[in-house]
Design an enzyme around this catalytic site. Structure first.
Site, PDB file in Angstrom:
ATOM      1  N   GLU A 281       0.825  -1.210   0.000  1.00 26.13           N
ATOM      2  CA  GLU A 281       0.000   0.000   0.000  1.00 26.13           C
ATOM      3  C   GLU A 281       0.861   1.263   0.000  1.00 26.13           C
ATOM      4  O   GLU A 281       0.540   2.246  -0.692  1.00 26.13           O
ATOM      5  CB  GLU A 281      -0.928  -0.009   1.215  1.00 26.13           C
ATOM      6  CG  GLU A 281      -2.060   0.997   1.134  1.00 26.13           C
ATOM      7  CD  GLU A 281      -3.153   0.694   2.144  1.00 26.13           C
ATOM      8  OE1 GLU A 281      -4.179   0.116   1.766  1.00 26.13           O
ATOM      9  OE2 GLU A 281      -2.971   1.042   3.326  1.00 26.13           O
ATOM     10  N   CYS A 301      -8.578  -2.049   3.498  1.00 30.65           N
ATOM     11  CA  CYS A 301      -8.477  -3.161   4.461  1.00 30.65           C
ATOM     12  C   CYS A 301      -9.833  -3.600   4.999  1.00 30.65           C
ATOM     13  O   CYS A 301     -10.001  -4.748   5.412  1.00 30.65           O
ATOM     14  CB  CYS A 301      -7.607  -2.749   5.643  1.00 30.65           C
ATOM     15  SG  CYS A 301      -5.911  -2.389   5.198  1.00 30.65           S
ATOM     16  N   CYS A 505     -11.561  -1.521  14.118  1.00 33.00           N
ATOM     17  CA  CYS A 505     -11.812  -2.950  14.331  1.00 33.00           C
ATOM     18  C   CYS A 505     -12.012  -3.311  15.797  1.00 33.00           C
ATOM     19  O   CYS A 505     -12.666  -4.316  16.099  1.00 33.00           O
ATOM     20  CB  CYS A 505     -10.662  -3.771  13.765  1.00 33.00           C
ATOM     21  SG  CYS A 505     -10.377  -3.503  12.009  1.00 33.00           S
TER      22      CYS A 505
END
Length: 575
Positions: A281, A301, A505
């Site tokens: 990336e 992601c 997350c």
């Protein structure tokens, strides 16, 4: 801030009248049962319904404590007989049309309705078992909908429509029972992103993740399969909560031991693949920055975010990075590079991913996330599902010794572990991109202006006399705002990290239920930053196992072979 005097359970207190009675009681360690209240002050969400479970007795009558504010000299009784009777009636009314299958429900022991009914002394119901009026929807790979268990709290509706702006959910009435659902019968036919935030706040079993535990047990029992497992960064600071440990506890070593006891052949770290993601990336970002094309680059992601842009703004699909997510990169390497090391065939490898996210289940099923017609990842289980497996196996998690990941896919840098919280991917990418561009050592590796759970964070980094504007976005509603800036040509950023879940997350839909408490999400993030700070290596490009992988197999970041294995494409979808 203004203060008033009130009496709560006959105790005189001076309080901030900008808080609800429910919030005031909580600050005084008084527990008022509640189901429908949804208050995310960090993201300016303040929604209350009227289930009546949080009733309190006041000199102004019975009031819903979640939506009522105190006045001067108000007298509040939180547990008078009048209040307790009103609560029991409210719960009984909900249970009249609720399936009586608690022992078989996916949310058993995690159901707010079940626990509150028990706490409030509801023991007998003079009702006939209700007939099923809605079918279970298990059409998707990520989320199961059981409308019969919907209690109209509308929490899912708030998360889907106001926070994530997917605008999928509304009130449905089939003439017998009202529920919150989509007008489309099958979830897989909708523009649902599978972010799982509806699951995270649902107080009953109306919304749950697809259960893949049996698939994992079957694979472990198959002697013909080499079963490898990867653990995402956010899992290690949340799993302990399922076993009564302090929020944010770092249990990485215990997880490795538990997985060995469960029977997995090899235990690896998704953090390894997060370092690999940064290599690809950061390289892609530098190419675009130097060419000036397809800016800003958007991180890729998060599978819920990817599906969101595919549905909502498909005309902007030239902006996301073509990199696969760490989950998928790991699977691709585990089925191409690793078999050569183990003298195995790729089809003999079975890759399990333990993720904080239900959208990862859908991601693993995407046809384009494969190499030479072999799917990267076979099965995904959530943090909650792993906890269930550990309990099924009778493992005393709290007393486990700590072990290290297996190699060569178990070594990682500090940059990789912060992928699990909002801002972490961008921070990791900047650590590498800066050094690759300038050829200088970046001494200050922490970009604290990119941390925290604010919806949109931004900073400017001077690289070789160029001011690089960067931004971090969490929550799909905030992502929509940024996409509209790109669309109308007012976006000033060069690179933007996007995560679907508020907080990233650590607040994922597959984590232990946080029930709207953002302090829990913050503590999990603190755990990840602590791991990063204590790592001997804090930059992805310094990971020796990653360097070796390129030398032996992938050639270089962005090379043809690396691109074939580690990159993907996106799909234009209908709204």
């Amino acid at each position: 801030m203004s203060f008033i005097n009130i009496f709560i359970n006959d105790s005189n207190v001076k309080i901030d009248n900008n808080n609800t009675i429910l919030e005031i009681a909580k600050s005084l360690n008084i527990d008022i049962p509640h189901i429908c209240s949804l208050r995310f002050k960090d993201i300016n969400i303040d929604e209350c319904a009227s289930c009546g479970v949080c009733k309190v007795d006041t000199n102004l009558g019975l009031l819903n404590s979640c939506s009522s504010y105190p006045v001067e000299n108000m007298r509040i009784y939180t547990h008078s007989e009048k209040a307790k009777t009103a609560r029991k009636k409210a719960i009984e009314k909900i249970l009249e049309t609720h399936p009586q299958d608690c022992l078989l429900c996916e949310k058993h022991n995690d159901c707010a309705l079940q626990s509150i009914a028990a706490d409030c002394g509801v023991r007998n119901l003079n009702v006939v078992k209700p007939k099923l009026r809605y079918e279970i929807d298990n059409s998707s790979k990520s989320i199961v909908r059981g409308p019969e268990k919907c209690i109209l709290c509308r929490k899912c509706e708030v998360m889907c429509n106001k926070v994530q702006t997917v605008n999928l959910l509304t009130e449905i009435d089939n003439g017998y029972k009202k529920v919150i659902s989509s007008t489309e019968k099958d979830l897989e036919k909708t523009s649902c992103t599978y972010c799982g935030q509806c699951v995270a706040v649902c107080p009953t079993g109306a919304l749950t993740e697809v259960n893949n535990i049996k698939d994992v047990w079957d694979a472990i029992d198959d002697d013909n399969k080499k079963v490898v497992v990867q653990i995402a960064p956010a899992v290690r600071v949340a799993l302990g909560e399922e076993f009564g440990m302090e929020i944010g506890s770092i249990v990485t070593g215990k997880i490795v031991t538990a997985l060995k006891k469960l029977g997995f052949d090899l235990i690896f770290d998704t953090d390894f693949a997060a370092d690999l993601t940064i290599m690809e990336e950061a390289n892609e970002f530098i190419d675009r920055l130097q060419s000036g094309e397809n800016l800003p680059i958007l991180t890729s992601c998060c599978p819920a975010w990817v599906k969101f842009i595919e549905h909502q703004k498909p005309e902007l699909l030239n902006h996301p990075s073509s990199c696969k997510s760490p989950q998928q990169m790991f699977g691709a390497i585990a089925k191409s590079y690793l078999p050569k090391k183990l003298n195995k065939k790729p089809e003999d490898m079975y890759v399990v991913a333990v993720m904080p996210c239900v959208a990862k289940k859908f991601e693993a099923s995407r046809e384009e996330l494969s190499v030479d017609n072999i799917q990267d990842v076979d099965t995904v289980i959530t943090t909650r599902e792993l906890a269930r497996m550990i309990k099924e196996a009778g493992i005393n998690f709290d007393n486990l010794e700590e072990n290290d990941f297996d190699h060569p896919l178990g070594e990682s840098s500090g940059a990789s572990v912060i992928f699990g919280t909002t801002g972490g991917v961008l921070e990791a990418a900047l650590r590498t991109a800066y050094e690759w561009i300038t050829k200088d050592t970046l001494e200050k590796v922490e970009f604290k202006e990119l941390r925290g759970i604010k919806g949109i964070k931004e900073a400017t980094l001077n690289i070789n006399s160029i001011d690089v504007n960067v931004a971090v976005v969490c929550g799909l509603g905030n992502a929509r705002n940024v996409l509209e800036q790109i669309e109308n040509g007012t976006c000033k950023y060069h690179i933007i990290e996007v995560m679907a879940c508020p907080g990233g997350c650590v607040g994922g839909g597959g984590q232990p239920y946080h029930n709207g408490d953002f302090d829990i999400i913050k503590k999990r993030a603190q755990g990840l930053y602590k791991i990063d700070k204590n790592k001997p290596l804090r930059k992805s490009h310094e990971n020796p196992s990653i360097i070796k992988l390129y030398d032996e197999y992938l050639e270089s970041p962005g090379a043809h072979k690396a691109h074939h294995i580690l990159h993907t494409h996106f799909v234009k979808r209908q709204k």
